[in-house]
Motif scaffolding. Structure first.
Motif, mmCIF file in Angstrom:
data_model
loop_
_atom_site.group_PDB
_atom_site.id
_atom_site.type_symbol
_atom_site.label_atom_id
_atom_site.label_comp_id
_atom_site.label_asym_id
_atom_site.label_seq_id
_atom_site.Cartn_x
_atom_site.Cartn_y
_atom_site.Cartn_z
ATOM 1 N N TYR A 272 0.822 -1.208 0.000
ATOM 2 C CA TYR A 272 0.000 0.000 0.000
ATOM 3 C C TYR A 272 0.857 1.259 0.000
ATOM 4 C CZ TYR A 272 -2.586 3.845 2.121
ATOM 5 O OH TYR A 272 -3.093 5.084 2.390
ATOM 6 N N LEU A 273 1.910 1.270 0.827
ATOM 7 C CA LEU A 273 2.715 2.478 0.982
ATOM 8 C C LEU A 273 3.757 2.654 -0.117
ATOM 9 C CD1 LEU A 273 3.350 2.303 4.836
ATOM 10 C CD2 LEU A 273 1.748 3.798 3.628
ATOM 11 N N VAL A 274 4.189 1.568 -0.727
ATOM 12 C CA VAL A 274 5.319 1.654 -1.659
ATOM 13 C C VAL A 274 4.963 1.155 -3.058
ATOM 14 C CG1 VAL A 274 7.712 0.977 -2.084
ATOM 15 C CG2 VAL A 274 6.938 1.419 0.259
ATOM 16 N N TYR A 275 4.714 -0.136 -3.176
ATOM 17 C CA TYR A 275 4.610 -0.714 -4.515
ATOM 18 C C TYR A 275 3.347 -0.287 -5.258
ATOM 19 C CZ TYR A 275 8.684 -3.484 -3.358
ATOM 20 O OH TYR A 275 9.960 -3.872 -3.021
ATOM 21 N N ASP A 276 2.265 0.005 -4.530
ATOM 22 C CA ASP A 276 1.065 0.507 -5.188
ATOM 23 C C ASP A 276 1.273 1.917 -5.747
ATOM 24 O OD1 ASP A 276 -0.527 -1.711 -4.853
ATOM 25 O OD2 ASP A 276 -1.355 -1.062 -2.944
ATOM 26 N N ARG A 277 2.337 2.596 -5.312
ATOM 27 C CA ARG A 277 2.586 3.983 -5.757
ATOM 28 C C ARG A 277 3.574 4.044 -6.925
ATOM 29 N NH1 ARG A 277 -1.546 6.268 -2.618
ATOM 30 N NH2 ARG A 277 -1.921 4.503 -1.240
ATOM 31 N N LEU A 278 4.040 2.904 -7.374
ATOM 32 C CA LEU A 278 4.917 2.897 -8.547
ATOM 33 C C LEU A 278 4.105 3.254 -9.790
ATOM 34 C CD1 LEU A 278 7.006 -0.350 -7.883
ATOM 35 C CD2 LEU A 278 7.561 2.011 -7.274
ATOM 36 N N PRO A 279 4.768 3.623 -10.889
ATOM 37 C CA PRO A 279 4.019 3.959 -12.107
ATOM 38 C C PRO A 279 3.062 2.844 -12.499
ATOM 39 C CG PRO A 279 6.319 4.561 -12.347
ATOM 40 C CD PRO A 279 6.214 3.805 -11.052
ATOM 41 N N PRO A 280 1.907 3.195 -13.082
ATOM 42 C CA PRO A 280 0.903 2.184 -13.461
ATOM 43 C C PRO A 280 1.506 1.077 -14.317
ATOM 44 C CG PRO A 280 0.015 4.396 -13.734
ATOM 45 C CD PRO A 280 1.476 4.557 -13.416
ATOM 46 N N GLY A 281 1.199 -0.159 -13.972
ATOM 47 C CA GLY A 281 1.670 -1.305 -14.742
ATOM 48 C C GLY A 281 2.911 -1.958 -14.176
ATOM 49 N N VAL A 282 3.691 -1.227 -13.380
ATOM 50 C CA VAL A 282 4.946 -1.765 -12.849
ATOM 51 C C VAL A 282 4.680 -2.875 -11.838
ATOM 52 C CG1 VAL A 282 7.008 -1.237 -11.491
ATOM 53 C CG2 VAL A 282 6.284 0.318 -13.301
ATOM 54 N N LEU A 283 3.739 -2.657 -10.904
ATOM 55 C CA LEU A 283 3.481 -3.663 -9.878
ATOM 56 C C LEU A 283 2.948 -4.956 -10.495
ATOM 57 C CD1 LEU A 283 3.377 -4.557 -6.976
ATOM 58 C CD2 LEU A 283 1.165 -3.411 -6.724
ATOM 59 N N ASP A 284 2.083 -4.849 -11.506
ATOM 60 C CA ASP A 284 1.573 -6.058 -12.166
ATOM 61 C C ASP A 284 2.716 -6.866 -12.785
ATOM 62 O OD1 ASP A 284 -1.021 -5.468 -11.494
ATOM 63 O OD2 ASP A 284 -1.456 -4.412 -13.368
ATOM 64 N N GLU A 285 3.662 -6.157 -13.404
ATOM 65 C CA GLU A 285 4.799 -6.846 -14.011
ATOM 66 C C GLU A 285 5.690 -7.467 -12.940
ATOM 67 O OE1 GLU A 285 7.315 -8.237 -17.075
ATOM 68 O OE2 GLU A 285 5.250 -7.464 -17.086
ATOM 69 N N LEU A 286 5.869 -6.776 -11.811
ATOM 70 C CA LEU A 286 6.666 -7.332 -10.721
ATOM 71 C C LEU A 286 6.035 -8.617 -10.192
ATOM 72 C CD1 LEU A 286 7.623 -4.118 -8.687
ATOM 73 C CD2 LEU A 286 9.156 -5.565 -10.027
ATOM 74 N N ARG A 287 4.715 -8.638 -10.085
ATOM 75 C CA ARG A 287 4.036 -9.841 -9.602
ATOM 76 C C ARG A 287 4.187 -10.996 -10.578
ATOM 77 N NH1 ARG A 287 -1.145 -6.372 -7.437
ATOM 78 N NH2 ARG A 287 -0.466 -6.167 -5.262
ATOM 79 N N ASP A 288 4.209 -10.671 -11.874
ATOM 80 C CA ASP A 288 4.409 -11.724 -12.875
ATOM 81 C C ASP A 288 5.820 -12.299 -12.796
ATOM 82 O OD1 ASP A 288 1.851 -11.495 -13.803
ATOM 83 O OD2 ASP A 288 2.352 -10.193 -15.493
ATOM 84 N N ARG A 289 6.796 -11.409 -12.595
ATOM 85 C CA ARG A 289 8.186 -11.857 -12.548
ATOM 86 C C ARG A 289 8.531 -12.530 -11.222
ATOM 87 N NH1 ARG A 289 12.080 -7.342 -15.461
ATOM 88 N NH2 ARG A 289 10.736 -6.867 -17.256
ATOM 89 N N ASN A 290 7.795 -12.169 -10.179
ATOM 90 C CA ASN A 290 8.125 -12.657 -8.843
ATOM 91 C C ASN A 290 6.861 -13.206 -8.181
ATOM 92 O OD1 ASN A 290 9.674 -13.097 -6.521
ATOM 93 N ND2 ASN A 290 9.224 -11.053 -5.698
ATOM 94 N N PRO A 291 6.327 -14.307 -8.693
ATOM 95 C CA PRO A 291 5.054 -14.839 -8.183
ATOM 96 C C PRO A 291 5.206 -15.433 -6.784
ATOM 97 C CG PRO A 291 6.021 -16.371 -9.747
ATOM 98 C CD PRO A 291 6.895 -15.148 -9.769
ATOM 99 N N THR A 292 4.067 -15.592 -6.106
ATOM 100 C CA THR A 292 4.087 -16.226 -4.786
ATOM 101 C C THR A 292 4.319 -17.729 -4.937
ATOM 102 O OG1 THR A 292 1.670 -16.465 -4.878
ATOM 103 C CG2 THR A 292 2.543 -14.511 -3.764
ATOM 104 N N LEU A 293 4.967 -18.303 -3.961
ATOM 105 C CA LEU A 293 5.240 -19.741 -3.968
ATOM 106 C C LEU A 293 3.993 -20.491 -3.529
ATOM 107 C CD1 LEU A 293 8.780 -19.674 -2.309
ATOM 108 C CD2 LEU A 293 8.241 -19.898 -4.742
ATOM 109 N N GLU A 294 3.682 -21.530 -4.237
ATOM 110 C CA GLU A 294 2.468 -22.298 -3.959
ATOM 111 C C GLU A 294 2.468 -22.844 -2.532
ATOM 112 O OE1 GLU A 294 -0.095 -26.023 -5.897
ATOM 113 O OE2 GLU A 294 1.803 -25.347 -6.810
ATOM 114 N N GLY A 295 1.359 -22.602 -1.848
ATOM 115 C CA GLY A 295 1.192 -23.130 -0.504
ATOM 116 C C GLY A 295 1.770 -22.264 0.595
#
Length: 341
Positions: A252-275
């Motif tokens: 909320y304080l940091v990554y949501d404030r990055l330029p539009p589209g950046v956080l979505d790409e970060l999530r794609d490159r760095n996905p959560t580990l299953e489980g």
């Protein structure tokens, strides 16, 4: 001439001893003091400043936090070439008469071509904040009508010879606006606008993100988390692993404030580990060293400064949202009670 006081004589003596560099530094400091007005003045903020370029003419512009598109008064004046001393005198005279108009429409021979609606819209400039500066401007929708005043005055042969250049600039602006308008309409009608936005996003991601994951290095100062815990009313967990909720707050304080589209790409490159719900790496390891990392550092420093100046969480959220408008916390997820995470 009145006699000089001891203080004024002393001031002159000190001024004479200053080097040219010292004089420039003092002048620069005075200029900054004039522009840096208090931040809590209630003026609307420019969330997206920029410059409109039409031909060889350019006008500083901005989108305000309430969505209004504005052009700076100085920019319009300069683009139309209306910086003469005569125009300033005409404006002062109009103000004395109770009908103030901006410099670019101050000449009296333009008055018959100015509609009551335009005169009312330009009666008082809109004050807004762009960074630390307070700027005077007008809503951008009035620029075509402003230009039309000059063109209709020219067609009626009401202009003086020295005013022809301003009418020419008005014609350049209005033709450029027409061209931009039809291009925007075609882009929207054909769906090319979405392609254009994707191209712009690709260019942004290319410079903001690193092609390869960078080696881990500490990017978030302890002070960021200490202030976060203080504002939430939590005790500092020396040596205790942080919970996933801290990650939500960090988003909320940091990554949501990055330029539009950046956080979505970060999530794609760095996905959560299953489980686990956790990620293998830190998002900041994917930010570019020359653009992304410095922007992250600057944002963290500004956020910490706001934290230090806030006494409690609710005060901080209000100040933070004013500084970095974005996702509203009440819409994203509810803040839990002030208890340990």
């Amino acid at each position: 001439m009145e006699d000089e006081t001891i203080q004024s004589k002393g001031g002159k003596a000190r001024a004479e001893k200053l080097t040219s560099e010292e004089r420039r530094a003092i002048a620069s400091g005075a200029a900054k003091a004039r522009w840096q007005a208090p931040q809590n003045d209630g003026l609307p903020r420019a969330t997206h400043p920029g410059t409109v370029k039409i031909g060889d003419l350019s006008i500083p512009c901005a989108v305000l936090e309430d969505g209004r598109r504005v052009l700076s008064e100085h920019g319009i004046t300069t683009a139309l070439g209306s910086r003469s001393g005569a125009s300033k005198r005409l404006k002062r005279a109009a103000q004395r008469d109770g009908t103030p108009l901006p410099i670019f429409l101050a000449p009296s021979n333009l008055k018959p071509f100015i509609s009551d609606e335009l005169a009312a819209a330009l009666f008082e400039p809109l004050q807004y904040r762009s960074g630390n500066r307070v700027v005077s401007g007008f809503e951008a929708k009035w620029l075509p009508e402003i230009c039309d005043v000059w063109l209709r005055a020219r067609d009626a042969e009401a202009l003086q010879t020295q005013q022809f250049e301003r009418a020419k600039n008005a014609e350049i602006l209005i033709r450029g606006l027409a061209q931009i308008g039809i291009i925007a309409l075609i882009d929207e009608a054909t769906g090319y606008q979405e392609v254009r936005e994707k191209d712009e996003l690709h260019r942004l991601l290319a410079i903001y993100l690193s092609e390869e994951r960078l080696k881990w290095a500490k990017r978030f100062p302890d002070e960021f988390y200490r202030q976060l815990y203080r504002l939430r009313g939590w005790s500092w967990p020396a040596g205790v692993k942080r919970t996933p909720y801290i990650g939500k707050l960090t988003n909320y304080l940091v990554y949501d404030r990055l330029p539009p589209g950046v956080l979505d790409e970060l999530r794609d490159r760095n996905p959560t580990l299953e489980g686990t719900g956790r990620r293998r790496w830190k998002h900041h390891q994917f930010l570019s060293e020359d653009i992304g990392q410095p922007d992250l550092r600057d944002h963290l420093l500004q956020t910490i400064a706001i934290m230090r100046g806030s006494r409690k969480w609710d005060d901080f959220v209000l100040a933070f949202e004013r500084a970095f408008p974005g996702i509203q916390p009440t819409l994203d997820f509810d803040w839990p009670d002030q208890t340990q995470p």
